[in-house]
Design a protein around this motif. Sequence first.
Motif, PDB file in Angstrom:
ATOM      1  N   ALA A 160       5.050 -13.268  -0.388  1.00  0.00           N
ATOM      2  CA  ALA A 160       5.538 -12.062  -1.209  1.00  0.00           C
ATOM      3  C   ALA A 160       5.874 -12.730  -2.707  1.00  0.00           C
ATOM      4  O   ALA A 160       5.548 -11.703  -3.524  1.00  0.00           O
ATOM      5  CB  ALA A 160       6.624 -11.705  -0.369  1.00  0.00           C
ATOM      6  N   ARG A 161       6.310 -13.850  -2.720  1.00  0.00           N
ATOM      7  CA  ARG A 161       6.480 -14.313  -3.956  1.00  0.00           C
ATOM      8  C   ARG A 161       5.304 -14.574  -5.187  1.00  0.00           C
ATOM      9  O   ARG A 161       5.515 -14.360  -6.161  1.00  0.00           O
ATOM     10  CB  ARG A 161       7.294 -15.725  -4.020  1.00  0.00           C
ATOM     11  N   GLU A 169      16.500  -4.310  -3.430  1.00  0.00           N
ATOM     12  CA  GLU A 169      16.832  -4.794  -4.925  1.00  0.00           C
ATOM     13  C   GLU A 169      18.419  -4.917  -5.099  1.00  0.00           C
ATOM     14  O   GLU A 169      18.703  -6.181  -5.708  1.00  0.00           O
ATOM     15  CB  GLU A 169      16.401  -3.880  -5.807  1.00  0.00           C
ATOM     16  N   LYS A 170      19.291  -4.250  -4.491  1.00  0.00           N
ATOM     17  CA  LYS A 170      20.762  -4.507  -4.457  1.00  0.00           C
ATOM     18  C   LYS A 170      21.189  -5.785  -3.803  1.00  0.00           C
ATOM     19  O   LYS A 170      21.928  -6.688  -4.245  1.00  0.00           O
ATOM     20  CB  LYS A 170      21.336  -3.309  -3.829  1.00  0.00           C
ATOM     21  N   PRO A 229      10.880  -9.065  -3.747  1.00  0.00           N
ATOM     22  CA  PRO A 229      10.290 -10.201  -4.317  1.00  0.00           C
ATOM     23  C   PRO A 229       9.291  -9.851  -5.417  1.00  0.00           C
ATOM     24  O   PRO A 229       8.629 -10.921  -5.919  1.00  0.00           O
ATOM     25  CB  PRO A 229       9.385 -10.769  -3.035  1.00  0.00           C
ATOM     26  N   PHE A 230       9.053  -8.703  -5.617  1.00  0.00           N
ATOM     27  CA  PHE A 230       8.150  -8.521  -6.767  1.00  0.00           C
ATOM     28  C   PHE A 230       8.609  -6.922  -7.350  1.00  0.00           C
ATOM     29  O   PHE A 230       9.232  -6.213  -6.520  1.00  0.00           O
ATOM     30  CB  PHE A 230       6.774  -8.557  -6.265  1.00  0.00           C
ATOM     31  N   PRO A 231       8.128  -6.456  -8.205  1.00  0.00           N
ATOM     32  CA  PRO A 231       8.370  -5.229  -8.942  1.00  0.00           C
ATOM     33  C   PRO A 231       7.435  -4.212  -8.278  1.00  0.00           C
ATOM     34  O   PRO A 231       6.342  -4.479  -7.871  1.00  0.00           O
ATOM     35  CB  PRO A 231       7.753  -5.222 -10.361  1.00  0.00           C
ATOM     36  N   VAL A 232       8.341  -2.906  -8.148  1.00  0.00           N
ATOM     37  CA  VAL A 232       7.516  -1.865  -7.272  1.00  0.00           C
ATOM     38  C   VAL A 232       7.841  -0.719  -7.973  1.00  0.00           C
ATOM     39  O   VAL A 232       9.075  -0.291  -8.728  1.00  0.00           O
ATOM     40  CB  VAL A 232       8.455  -1.716  -5.759  1.00  0.00           C
ATOM     41  N   MET A 233       6.933   0.271  -8.368  1.00  0.00           N
ATOM     42  CA  MET A 233       6.621   1.449  -8.959  1.00  0.00           C
ATOM     43  C   MET A 233       7.306   2.419  -7.954  1.00  0.00           C
ATOM     44  O   MET A 233       6.473   2.740  -6.975  1.00  0.00           O
ATOM     45  CB  MET A 233       5.494   1.943  -9.288  1.00  0.00           C
ATOM     46  N   ALA A 234       8.458   3.285  -8.374  1.00  0.00           N
ATOM     47  CA  ALA A 234       8.696   4.356  -7.428  1.00  0.00           C
ATOM     48  C   ALA A 234       7.971   5.626  -7.493  1.00  0.00           C
ATOM     49  O   ALA A 234       8.346   6.711  -8.343  1.00  0.00           O
ATOM     50  CB  ALA A 234      10.176   4.686  -7.541  1.00  0.00           C
ATOM     51  N   ASN A 293      11.953  -8.220 -10.824  1.00  0.00           N
ATOM     52  CA  ASN A 293      11.742  -7.810  -9.216  1.00  0.00           C
ATOM     53  C   ASN A 293      12.734  -6.694  -9.047  1.00  0.00           C
ATOM     54  O   ASN A 293      13.517  -6.836  -8.476  1.00  0.00           O
ATOM     55  CB  ASN A 293      11.872  -8.832  -8.603  1.00  0.00           C
ATOM     56  N   LYS A 294      12.328  -5.297  -9.539  1.00  0.00           N
ATOM     57  CA  LYS A 294      12.993  -4.382  -9.459  1.00  0.00           C
ATOM     58  C   LYS A 294      12.327  -3.248  -9.108  1.00  0.00           C
ATOM     59  O   LYS A 294      10.854  -3.171  -8.978  1.00  0.00           O
ATOM     60  CB  LYS A 294      13.878  -4.027 -10.865  1.00  0.00           C
ATOM     61  N   VAL A 295      12.983  -1.964  -8.626  1.00  0.00           N
ATOM     62  CA  VAL A 295      12.271  -0.796  -8.487  1.00  0.00           C
ATOM     63  C   VAL A 295      12.215  -0.189  -9.934  1.00  0.00           C
ATOM     64  O   VAL A 295      13.315   0.333 -10.396  1.00  0.00           O
ATOM     65  CB  VAL A 295      13.147  -0.060  -7.295  1.00  0.00           C
TER      66      VAL A 295
END
Length: 420
Positions: free
Chosen positions: A144-145, A165-166, A171-176, A378-380
């Motif tokens: 994942a990293r 995220e909270k 482990p990585f950025p994700v597009m919502a 590493n956020k949404v």
Amino acid sequence: MNASRLSIIKDRSLAPDGFKKLEWVSNNMPVLNKLRAEFAEKKPLAGKTIACCLHLEAKTGYLLQTLQVAGARVIACASNPLSTQDDVVAALVESGITVFAVHGENPEEYQRYLEMTLDTRPDAIIDDGADMVTTLIKQRPEQARNLIGGCEETTTGIIRLKSMEKDQALPFPVMAVNDANMKYLFDNRYGTGQSVWDGINRSTNLVVAGKNVVVAGYGWCGKGVSMRALGMGARIIITEIDPIKANEAIMDGFEVMPMSTAATLGDIFITVTGNINVIRKEHMAIMKDKAIMANAGHFDVEINKNDLAALAVSRRIVRNNIEEFRLADDRRLYLLAEGRLVNLAAGDGHPAEVMDLSFSLQALSLLYVIENRSRLENKVYNVPERIDQRVARLRLEAEGIRIDELSSEQEKYLASWDPY
């Protein structure tokens, strides 16, 4: 690497029928076609392996083929055991895409196929419900990293990802992708609204007009389901936990009440909340004879199937995708598509023109996260407005529709704090 040799599917001989379905949707997805032509020339995903956990039907298949045209090695598994169309899967494999999916696969197979997809060591992922991300976090933290990032298609998945995220577990950025305007305003409202009723009507072959339809959840999907039910002549009852959405439903002309009250009135119940145990034992105990229950949320947890089985003295399949549960007092309750997504498990999912918008956003968002990984945490992330706007303009262009543009005078006026 030979996709046909690696893949696990039902029957490769079904491919001709799958290709017909893919051709049909391709003729009705003009925005994705525009991007496909661009990708064919520029190959922006060359050298990348993209893993996708999605509903494997024709529109999704065309997205996967578009990623392939962009230069990617594409690997896919199902995000729902009953939404897989075996003929489409066979066609995808024939076109060089590796797939691990069979309609009706059991939970153990579902998880195994997901893990086999991840065994291909993808660079980035497209997820639907966050099962792939969850598996990476729980079972493959090192892998994942090393991923670039991903995209998420559904409300349910984004809820899970924001929780990750909270907890600082993402482990990585994700597009919502689901939260983009050109997705939820159209896919969730018009796509879900039409396809849910396609699945229900195809399964039951019963009239909707004059019936009481109880819709649990008045988000964008619930709005779409309610709108279409109203158009077919139903009386609509909304159940909600959000006071703002409840007020909106009232203003839209619908009745609002708790499920404990609606349970005695409903002829057809549709859950679309993304939550667990929305319809439970105490509700089933007071439902009408021959009440029909269907779920339009991502997971099959909104209608408590264990409670339904416990109440029943007998159960049988009475029609394709309809199971009858007979209770001790001789009432019959009907569950559609095993409580799974009724629009995909009992139908063909959203219309092609709607998924054209969603999957164009997916493709462009995937490119965005890959091209911008160095500056993303590493956020949404929300889909950038310029991508949303581009898909909107491409759609209008495909329809031959022009809109106004601001003049320089109007731009200056809007930028000023002085209205005079």
